[in-house]
Write a protein that holds these residues in place. Structure first.
Motif, short mmCIF file in Angstrom:
data_model
loop_
_atom_site.label_atom_id
_atom_site.label_comp_id
_atom_site.label_asym_id
_atom_site.label_seq_id
_atom_site.Cartn_x
_atom_site.Cartn_y
_atom_site.Cartn_z
N THR A 1 3.03 47.15 81.79
CA THR A 1 2.88 45.71 81.76
C THR A 1 3.90 45.11 80.81
O THR A 1 4.46 45.79 79.95
N ASP A 2 4.11 43.81 80.97
CA ASP A 2 5.06 43.13 80.09
C ASP A 2 4.62 43.22 78.64
O ASP A 2 5.45 43.38 77.74
N ASP A 3 3.32 43.12 78.41
CA ASP A 3 2.79 43.20 77.04
C ASP A 3 3.11 44.56 76.43
O ASP A 3 3.54 44.65 75.28
N LYS B 1 5.55 46.57 77.36
CA LYS B 1 7.01 46.65 77.19
C LYS B 1 7.43 45.97 75.90
O LYS B 1 8.27 46.48 75.15
N VAL B 2 6.83 44.81 75.61
CA VAL B 2 7.16 44.08 74.38
C VAL B 2 6.75 44.90 73.16
O VAL B 2 7.51 45.03 72.20
N LYS B 3 5.55 45.46 73.22
CA LYS B 3 5.07 46.26 72.09
C LYS B 3 5.94 47.52 71.90
O LYS B 3 6.26 47.89 70.78
N SER C 1 9.06 47.90 72.84
CA SER C 1 10.37 47.46 72.36
C SER C 1 10.32 47.14 70.87
O SER C 1 11.22 47.51 70.11
#
Length: 73
Positions: A2-4, A6-8, A10
């Motif tokens: 999920t995008d969430d 991926k952000v975490k 990254s």
């Protein structure tokens, strides 16, 4: 992923990268301080060697002077 996530992920990679750089910088400072300490110790050692050589030379001069005085008597 999920995008969430991926952000975490990254952010975790970025944080690890920053931490690695900080650790490298700290290690570099420690190495430089150790090298400076070695240099300072070498300078002190050289000064002591000079003092010892001077003391030996002074002792030789004093001994030769004393021997000369004894020979005169």
């Amino acid at each position: 992923m999920t995008d969430d996530l991926k952000v975490k992920a990254s952010k975790a990679v970025d944080d690890a990268h920053v931490a690695a750089h900080a650790a490298y910088d700290d290690a570099s400072v420690a190495v430089n301080n150790a090298l400076k300490g070695k240099s300072d110790a070498q300078n002190v050692s050289d000064d002591i060697k000079i003092d010892v050589h001077k003391a030996v030379a002074d002792a030789k001069i004093a001994t030769h002077g004393a021997v000369s005085e004894l020979k005169k008597k």
